[in-house]
Scaffold this active site. Structure first.
Site, PDB file in Angstrom:
ATOM      1  N   LEU A  67       6.157  -4.897  11.723  1.00 29.11           N
ATOM      2  CA  LEU A  67       6.236  -3.450  11.503  1.00 29.11           C
ATOM      3  C   LEU A  67       5.087  -2.935  10.640  1.00 29.11           C
ATOM      4  O   LEU A  67       4.919  -1.723  10.502  1.00 29.11           O
ATOM      5  CB  LEU A  67       7.560  -3.086  10.798  1.00 29.11           C
TER       6      LEU A  67
ATOM      7  N   VAL B  32       7.205  14.283   8.924  1.00 29.14           N
ATOM      8  CA  VAL B  32       7.437  15.704   8.650  1.00 29.14           C
ATOM      9  C   VAL B  32       8.835  15.963   8.080  1.00 29.14           C
ATOM     10  O   VAL B  32       9.006  16.830   7.210  1.00 29.14           O
ATOM     11  CB  VAL B  32       7.164  16.543   9.922  1.00 29.14           C
TER      12      VAL B  32
ATOM     13  N   TYR C 274      -5.242   6.123  16.320  1.00 27.45           N
ATOM     14  CA  TYR C 274      -3.928   5.500  16.095  1.00 27.45           C
ATOM     15  C   TYR C 274      -3.296   5.083  17.421  1.00 27.45           C
ATOM     16  O   TYR C 274      -2.850   3.943  17.589  1.00 27.45           O
ATOM     17  CB  TYR C 274      -3.030   6.512  15.359  1.00 27.45           C
TER      18      TYR C 274
ATOM     19  N   LYS D 115      -2.553   1.248  18.978  1.00 23.91           N
ATOM     20  CA  LYS D 115      -1.209   0.817  19.382  1.00 23.91           C
ATOM     21  C   LYS D 115      -1.228   0.353  20.838  1.00 23.91           C
ATOM     22  O   LYS D 115      -0.593  -0.656  21.178  1.00 23.91           O
ATOM     23  CB  LYS D 115      -0.208   1.954  19.183  1.00 23.91           C
TER      24      LYS D 115
ATOM     25  N   ARG E 118       9.460  17.454  19.031  1.00 28.52           N
ATOM     26  CA  ARG E 118       9.509  16.022  18.729  1.00 28.52           C
ATOM     27  C   ARG E 118      10.896  15.484  19.074  1.00 28.52           C
ATOM     28  O   ARG E 118      11.890  16.225  19.036  1.00 28.52           O
ATOM     29  CB  ARG E 118       9.238  15.766  17.224  1.00 28.52           C
TER      30      ARG E 118
ATOM     31  N   ASP F 285      -1.955  -9.109   3.150  1.00 33.37           N
ATOM     32  CA  ASP F 285      -2.311  -8.173   4.206  1.00 33.37           C
ATOM     33  C   ASP F 285      -2.071  -8.783   5.572  1.00 33.37           C
ATOM     34  O   ASP F 285      -2.277  -9.980   5.791  1.00 33.37           O
ATOM     35  CB  ASP F 285      -3.785  -7.791   4.060  1.00 33.37           C
TER      36      ASP F 285
ATOM     37  N   ASP G  36      -3.038  16.644  17.579  1.00 33.25           N
ATOM     38  CA  ASP G  36      -1.580  16.785  17.476  1.00 33.25           C
ATOM     39  C   ASP G  36      -0.963  16.940  18.871  1.00 33.25           C
ATOM     40  O   ASP G  36      -1.489  17.676  19.715  1.00 33.25           O
ATOM     41  CB  ASP G  36      -1.245  18.020  16.626  1.00 33.25           C
TER      42      ASP G  36
ATOM     43  N   SER H 159       0.841  -1.208   0.000  1.00 34.17           N
ATOM     44  CA  SER H 159       0.000   0.000   0.000  1.00 34.17           C
ATOM     45  C   SER H 159       0.874   1.254   0.000  1.00 34.17           C
ATOM     46  O   SER H 159       0.556   2.237  -0.661  1.00 34.17           O
ATOM     47  CB  SER H 159      -0.949   0.013   1.196  1.00 34.17           C
TER      48      SER H 159
HETATM   49  C1  UD2 Z   1       4.588  10.383  14.448  1.00 30.12           C
HETATM   50  C2  UD2 Z   1       4.456   9.135  13.606  1.00 30.12           C
HETATM   51  C3  UD2 Z   1       3.421   8.219  14.180  1.00 30.12           C
HETATM   52  C4  UD2 Z   1       3.629   7.984  15.668  1.00 30.12           C
HETATM   53  C5  UD2 Z   1       3.873   9.309  16.410  1.00 30.12           C
HETATM   54  C6  UD2 Z   1       4.350   9.059  17.827  1.00 30.12           C
HETATM   55  C7  UD2 Z   1       4.943   9.538  11.230  1.00 30.12           C
HETATM   56  C8  UD2 Z   1       4.397   9.833   9.872  1.00 30.12           C
HETATM   57  N1  UD2 Z   1       4.054   9.466  12.228  1.00 30.12           N
HETATM   58  O1  UD2 Z   1       3.375  11.146  14.409  1.00 30.12           O
HETATM   59  O2  UD2 Z   1       3.462   6.988  13.478  1.00 30.12           O
HETATM   60  O3  UD2 Z   1       4.641   7.062  15.877  1.00 30.12           O
HETATM   61  O4  UD2 Z   1       4.879  10.084  15.791  1.00 30.12           O
HETATM   62  O5  UD2 Z   1       4.068  10.151  18.627  1.00 30.12           O
HETATM   63  O6  UD2 Z   1       6.127   9.359  11.416  1.00 30.12           O
HETATM   64  N2  UD2 Z   1       3.723  18.759  10.453  1.00 30.12           N
HETATM   65  C9  UD2 Z   1       3.805  20.017   9.866  1.00 30.12           C
HETATM   66  N3  UD2 Z   1       3.835  20.102   8.500  1.00 30.12           N
HETATM   67  C10 UD2 Z   1       3.798  18.990   7.696  1.00 30.12           C
HETATM   68  C11 UD2 Z   1       3.714  17.712   8.304  1.00 30.12           C
HETATM   69  C12 UD2 Z   1       3.680  17.638   9.692  1.00 30.12           C
HETATM   70  O7  UD2 Z   1       3.829  21.051  10.562  1.00 30.12           O
HETATM   71  O8  UD2 Z   1       3.826  19.159   6.468  1.00 30.12           O
HETATM   72  C13 UD2 Z   1       3.740  18.684  11.934  1.00 30.12           C
HETATM   73  C14 UD2 Z   1       2.619  17.887  12.541  1.00 30.12           C
HETATM   74  O9  UD2 Z   1       1.448  18.654  12.744  1.00 30.12           O
HETATM   75  C15 UD2 Z   1       3.264  17.457  13.855  1.00 30.12           C
HETATM   76  C16 UD2 Z   1       4.744  17.260  13.483  1.00 30.12           C
HETATM   77  O10 UD2 Z   1       4.934  18.002  12.298  1.00 30.12           O
HETATM   78  O11 UD2 Z   1       3.161  18.460  14.827  1.00 30.12           O
HETATM   79  C17 UD2 Z   1       5.111  15.822  13.225  1.00 30.12           C
HETATM   80  O12 UD2 Z   1       4.148  15.275  12.347  1.00 30.12           O
HETATM   81  P1  UD2 Z   1       4.315  13.814  11.707  1.00 30.12           P
HETATM   82  O13 UD2 Z   1       3.109  13.547  10.870  1.00 30.12           O
HETATM   83  O14 UD2 Z   1       5.646  13.662  11.080  1.00 30.12           O
HETATM   84  O15 UD2 Z   1       4.367  12.852  12.977  1.00 30.12           O
HETATM   85  P2  UD2 Z   1       3.454  12.740  14.314  1.00 30.12           P
HETATM   86  O16 UD2 Z   1       4.271  13.296  15.434  1.00 30.12           O
HETATM   87  O17 UD2 Z   1       2.067  13.214  14.089  1.00 30.12           O
END
Ligand code: UD2
Length: 305
Positions: free
Chosen positions: A72, A184, A140, A144, A208, A52, A271, A35
């Site tokens: 994973l 991100v 999500y 988990k 983060r 799947d 978030d 996917s």
């Molecule tokens: C990440 C993991 C998720 C989980 C989590 C644990 C990814 C894709 N997701 O979620 O699987 O393990 O961590 O807490 O790795 N953002 C922006 N602009 C963008 C994209 C994102 O500002 O274009 C912000 C987003 O709103 C967030 C931060 O960046 O505050 C990180 O976002 P993310 O989607 O990379 O990961 P997160 O922390 O939601």
């Protein structure tokens, strides 16, 4: 030499794990529904079964003859799972139980699986350790946590050793930047490389704990090696260092030799504001730490390594 199954092995983390297993002389079988993962991420000697993770027959077939399972497969995007509630649940929780049941039936094959730091929810300021009461705030994170609860009773009910890992934010080469749901760093890196503006959801002061994929592989291997001793337990995968999104953009922009153009948009639902892990438990019980600094990891990302 042993054979290991990696579910989701065509994806970002799984393909790096496959490389590491092959490099030490093991064989790898991958179950992936393609996917988001790609066959091209893997060396030709990896046997790929397309199927799947919530399909018991496909999982049982893939597991035959394996000494251990790295589970994973999952939908990694918190935002996507907000919008696709049942689909996320089927993959992220039913899929995990499907793997556990198949592993129990296949002769109690040890399973190392990825949970997530999302189980903590908004944990406030300071580093969270595994003793913190989980308070997931999205589907999500709930799925988990549900997976972890199944993992914890697996030994008592089925004699199945499982080890759960809670990654914080993973980044590195092969993380696909092409979707709005991507990690991100992959999105920002790709946009900066093209000289495009980046969109920050919220004020950019959310933090983060970014962990480089090669470090994540070390945690996965250490967890499998110690599975008999730490069965039923969960461990953070984190660096113990925290970064705001704005600081991340500065570091990345400097590596690209550019000035970043930053646009702001509304924060994402659910978030997390502050996310920082305590790495002590994994260090003490698994003997592993995440040594790659953000600067070094980002530089490696730019080099495509
Ligand atoms: C990440 C993991 C998720 C989980 C989590 C644990 C990814 C894709 N997701 O979620 O699987 O393990 O961590 O807490 O790795 N953002 C922006 N602009 C963008 C994209 C994102 O500002 O274009 C912000 C987003 O709103 C967030 C931060 O960046 O505050 C990180 O976002 P993310 O989607 O990379 O990961 P997160 O922390 O939601």
């Amino acid at each position: 030499m042993a054979t290991y199954l990696i579910t989701g092995g065509c994806g970002f983390v799984g393909s790096h794990l496959a490389d590491a297993l092959l490099a030490r002389g093991d064989a790898v079988v991958v179950l992936d529904n393609l996917s988001t993962g790609k066959r091209a991420n893997l060396a030709p000697e990896v046997r790929v079964i397309e199927g799947d993770v919530a399909d018991p027959d496909a999982v049982a077939r893939a597991m035959a003859g394996c000494a251990g399972v790295f589970h994973l497969a999952g939908i990694a995007s918190v935002a996507y799972c907000n919008e696709h509630w049942r689909e996320g649940h089927l993959t992220n929780q039913t899929g995990t139980v499907t793997v556990f049941e198949a592993a129990a039936r296949a002769g109690r094959v040890p399973v190392v699986y990825t949970s997530s730091a999302a189980v903590y929810g908004d944990a406030g300021t300071g580093a969270v350790d595994e003793a913190r009461v989980p308070r997931p705030q999205t589907p999500y994170g709930v799925d988990k946590l549900g997976s972890e609860l199944h993992g914890r009773i697996a030994m008592g009910v089925h004699g199945l050793p499982t080890v759960g890992l809670r990654p914080f934010n993973i980044y590195g080469p092969r993380q696909d930047p092409s979707s709005a749901y991507s990690g991100v760093i992959s999105i920002f890196n790709s946009r900066l490389a093209q000289g495009l503006p980046v969109t920050v959801f919220g004020d950019g002061l959310q933090t983060r704990d970014f962990v480089f994929v090669a470090d994540v592989v070390r945690f996965l291997l250490a967890a499998m090696a110690r599975a008999p001793e730490v069965a039923g337990q969960v461990f953070n995968i984190c660096t113990g260092r925290t970064t705001t999104l704005l600081a991340l953009i500065d570091t990345l922009a400097a590596l690209h030799g550019r000035q970043a153009v930053v646009q702001h948009a509304a924060p994402r639902v659910g978030d997390i504001r502050e996310s920082l892990g305590d790495p002590a438990r994994a260090r003490d019980l698994l003997g592993v730490t995440a040594g790659v600094t953000l600067e070094d990891g980002l530089a490696a990302l730019l080099r495509g390594m």
